[in-house]
Design a protein around this motif. Structure first.
Motif, PDB file in Angstrom:
ATOM      1  N   GLY A  82       0.832  -1.204   0.000  1.00  0.00           N
ATOM      2  CA  GLY A  82       0.000   0.000   0.000  1.00  0.00           C
ATOM      3  C   GLY A  82       0.857   1.239   0.000  1.00  0.00           C
ATOM      4  N   VAL A  83       0.229   2.337   0.382  1.00  0.00           N
ATOM      5  CA  VAL A  83       0.885   3.641   0.393  1.00  0.00           C
ATOM      6  C   VAL A  83       2.036   3.621   1.387  1.00  0.00           C
ATOM      7  N   PHE A  84       3.082   4.375   1.067  1.00  0.00           N
ATOM      8  CA  PHE A  84       4.255   4.459   1.935  1.00  0.00           C
ATOM      9  C   PHE A  84       3.835   4.995   3.297  1.00  0.00           C
ATOM     10  N   GLY A  85       4.214   4.246   4.355  1.00  0.00           N
ATOM     11  CA  GLY A  85       3.786   4.616   5.701  1.00  0.00           C
ATOM     12  C   GLY A  85       4.313   5.947   6.154  1.00  0.00           C
ATOM     13  N   GLY A  86       5.540   6.293   5.744  1.00  0.00           N
ATOM     14  CA  GLY A  86       6.078   7.586   6.147  1.00  0.00           C
ATOM     15  C   GLY A  86       5.267   8.746   5.605  1.00  0.00           C
ATOM     16  N   GLN A  87       4.707   8.577   4.401  1.00  0.00           N
ATOM     17  CA  GLN A  87       3.874   9.647   3.847  1.00  0.00           C
ATOM     18  C   GLN A  87       2.586   9.797   4.655  1.00  0.00           C
ATOM     19  N   VAL A  88       2.000   8.689   5.110  1.00  0.00           N
ATOM     20  CA  VAL A  88       0.798   8.766   5.947  1.00  0.00           C
ATOM     21  C   VAL A  88       1.124   9.454   7.269  1.00  0.00           C
ATOM     22  N   ILE A  89       2.295   9.119   7.848  1.00  0.00           N
ATOM     23  CA  ILE A  89       2.692   9.755   9.107  1.00  0.00           C
ATOM     24  C   ILE A  89       2.866  11.251   8.915  1.00  0.00           C
ATOM     25  N   SER A  90       3.577  11.636   7.840  1.00  0.00           N
ATOM     26  CA  SER A  90       3.852  13.054   7.627  1.00  0.00           C
ATOM     27  C   SER A  90       2.572  13.829   7.336  1.00  0.00           C
ATOM     28  N   GLN A  91       1.677  13.269   6.527  1.00  0.00           N
ATOM     29  CA  GLN A  91       0.437  13.982   6.243  1.00  0.00           C
ATOM     30  C   GLN A  91      -0.435  14.093   7.493  1.00  0.00           C
ATOM     31  N   ALA A  92      -0.452  13.050   8.327  1.00  0.00           N
ATOM     32  CA  ALA A  92      -1.197  13.148   9.589  1.00  0.00           C
ATOM     33  C   ALA A  92      -0.576  14.196  10.502  1.00  0.00           C
ATOM     34  N   THR A  93       0.762  14.276  10.486  1.00  0.00           N
ATOM     35  CA  THR A  93       1.438  15.283  11.313  1.00  0.00           C
ATOM     36  C   THR A  93       1.137  16.686  10.802  1.00  0.00           C
ATOM     37  N   VAL A  94       1.104  16.862   9.472  1.00  0.00           N
ATOM     38  CA  VAL A  94       0.754  18.163   8.908  1.00  0.00           C
ATOM     39  C   VAL A  94      -0.664  18.547   9.320  1.00  0.00           C
TER      40      VAL A  94
END
Length: 594
Positions: A338-350
């Protein structure tokens, strides 16, 4: 001592007539008087008990009290309310009875509105005329002067048929010959005899009888026609009954043909829209490569970067509501579920950073893998607002399921307190001495990973004296402007998931991209905890030191530390993920799994 006196005093002397014994009649009369006196005494006591509210009644219960009309109690009986005058009529009525004229109809009319005698006379005349019209025609004594039925010669004719249809027929013949004298509705005349509205509305051409509609009083009146007159007119119009049948069959065939044509046209239009929908769906599914800024290399050559290679585009989210955000772009690495987990973390942090001050520490839980076909919705929940710490919870939702949960703890910096950190490892290669992973990926089949917005270099992997495996990586964001601390820490969340959980299978000698006994699977990351502190710039090289403290039962625990080039520790990460060896090709031992 003298005896006690009694009433009446005893008499002495010779016995008189008053002391003589009572006769039976006297005893009877005394007893009757005593009973009457006792009954009156009971009646008085009952009336006194009824008038008293506290005295019990005959059944030894408190009697019901009747509230008098003069009482001020809210439950006291009240007189009926007086009728109120309608305020819309004004304060008073002003009538001048001297100017009133008696209309002799139960009304008083003012002089200005005098009765129009001529109008009343005309209305009375019309009423008399209508009454005369509704009356049956008179019967003459001479039978030759009376109209007779065309069928049987009877004088008992139906006067309604005579007045409306100009048809002289008796009631008996009308009922016995319905095929000739029955009434047809307007709809039946149009459908069976193919007559038109102008023909049916012409009273001289087609006389008709108006009758109230039986379906509803608000509908138009029914128009009833005499069958023999309708048939005579239809035979004259079409020539003969056979010609009428031929015209009826032709119209039915034409109607069926039009219906079939309409169905074919609708089916053709549906097929066209279906083809357009399939074509549009295929066009939408086509990959549209969007190019971004141009990056200049060491030798001065320019390279145009795609949207996935720009870190600001990868972290960008769209704010839909106060606490609701949506992703704009998603990236799936090679061989990833699936989607790269780091991108999900960063977007949630944003998303969380947009709701609070940008100092934070976070705890993340990956629940399901995300699909790049649909955007991810981020719900921010405000849990706590303190003076030093502020807590936010972020849920990432896709297809109605929660795929990721993050808990953020924002902290106002307190530099006045003492601090310490672990030192950066020594005797490791610097970023200028290593080859970029991009060049290595391009030589292998994992060329898609070269499109990452992060530039990374794999450092040394060594065994420390205590036996643990230490893996190092250098990472930095590609060609980003100077962002503030809030966005820098969001980029750090993106970097925290790079080369991290893969340290656990390396400790076991397994390879994620290998096949056979040394292959492993990392289907889902379970927990990630990151703590950031000092100010840093993600466009400069950061050293990521990782090691695995425990691996077993299909899970692995990994710890990581991020340092700047000058040795400042900026982040500590801990991640527990699912790490399973590929045992699908191994033979079963024959023992029960239980």
């Amino acid at each position: 001592m003298d005896p006690r006196p009694v009433t009446p005093p005893p008499r002495s002397g010779p016995e008189t007539h008053t002391n003589a014994p009572l006769t039976p009649e006297q005893v009877k009369r005394i007893e009757i008087n005593r009973l009457k006196a006792k009954a009156k005494q009971r009646q008085r006591e009952t009336q006194a008990a009824a008038s008293s509210s506290n005295a019990p009644n005959v059944n030894n219960k408190r009697p019901l009290e009747v509230t008098p009309a003069t009482s001020t109690s809210p439950t006291a009986p009240k007189p009926p309310a007086r009728l109120k005058r309608d305020s819309r009529l004004g304060k008073y009525f002003d009538y001048d009875l001297s100017k009133m004229v008696n209309s002799k109809g139960g009304f008083l009319v003012e002089d200005e509105k005098e009765v129009d005698e001529d109008r009343i006379t005309k209305e009375r005349q019309r009423e008399r005329e209508r009454a005369v019209q509704n009356l049956d025609p008179p019967m003459f004594l001479d039978p030759s002067m009376n109209p007779k039925c065309h069928e049987c010669g009877s004088m008992d004719i139906d006067h309604t048929f005579d007045k409306v249809f100009r048809c002289i027929v008796c009631n008996k013949c009308k009922n016995e010959k319905p095929e000739k004298y029955s009434l047809l509705t307007k709809t039946e005349c149009k459908e069976d005899y193919l007559l038109t509205d102008p023909e049916l509305r012409d009273q001289e051409l087609m006389p008709h009888l108006l009758k109230a509609n039986p379906h509803a009083s608000t509908f138009h009146n029914m128009m009833l026609y005499l069958r023999c007159q309708v048939e005579d007119f239809a035979w004259k119009k079409w020539g003969s009954p056979e010609a009428l049948d031929a015209e009826f069959e032709r119209r039915q065939a034409e109607k069926k043909k039009k219906k079939s044509k309409k169905f074919e046209d609708g089916l053709r239009e549906l097929r066209r829209r279906t083809r357009e929908g399939v074509w549009q769906k295929r066009k939408d599914e086509e990959h549209k490569h969007v190019f971004g800024a141009v990056e200049r290399g060491i030798n001065g050559e320019g390279k145009q970067m795609s949207e996935h290679e720009i870190i600001s585009t990868s972290l960008e989210v769209e704010q839909l509501d106060t606490n609701l955000f949506r992703s704009k772009s998603l990236w799936v690495p090679t061989r990833a579920r699936g989607v790269f987990g780091g991108q999900v973390i960063s977007q949630a942090t944003v998303s969380a950073t947009k709701c609070v001050d940008p100092q934070y520490g976070l705890h993340c839980y990956f629940l399901l893998s995300a699909s790049p076909a649909l955007p991810i919705l981020y719900y921010v929940e405000r849990l706590r607002d303190g003076r030093s710490y502020t807590t936010r919870s972020v849920k990432a939702v896709q297809k109605g399921q929660v795929i990721f949960i993050m808990m953020c703890s924002f902290h106002i910096p307190e530099p006045q307190h003492p601090s310490h950190q672990w030192k950066m490892p020594v005797d490791i290669s610097g970023p200028d001495e290593l080859e970029t992973d991009e060049a290595r990926y391009r030589r292998s089949a994992a060329g898609e990973r070269a499109r990452s917005p992060l530039e990374s270099k794999t450092g040394t992997e060594r065994r420390l004296p205590d036996g643990k495996l230490e893996a190092t990586f250098w990472m930095r964001a590609r060609a980003i402007p100077k962002f503030g601390p809030a966005f820098q820490k969001c980029i750090l969340g993106y970097m925290s998931d790079m080369h991290f959980i893969s340290t656990a299978p390396k400790e076991l000698g397994l390879d994620r991209f290998a096949r056979g006994p040394k292959a492993c699977q990392i289907p889902l990351k379970a927990l990630l905890t990151a703590l950031s502190s000092d100010t840093f710039d993600c466009s400069d090289w950061l050293l990521y030191v990782t090691h695995s403290s425990r691996t077993g039962s299909g899970r692995g625990l990994v710890h990581g530390y991020m340092y700047t080039q000058d040795g400042t520790l900026v982040a500590c990460t801990t991640q527990e993920g699912v790490v399973r060896a590929d045992i699908s090709n191994r033979q079963s031992s024959g023992l029960s799994k239980l």
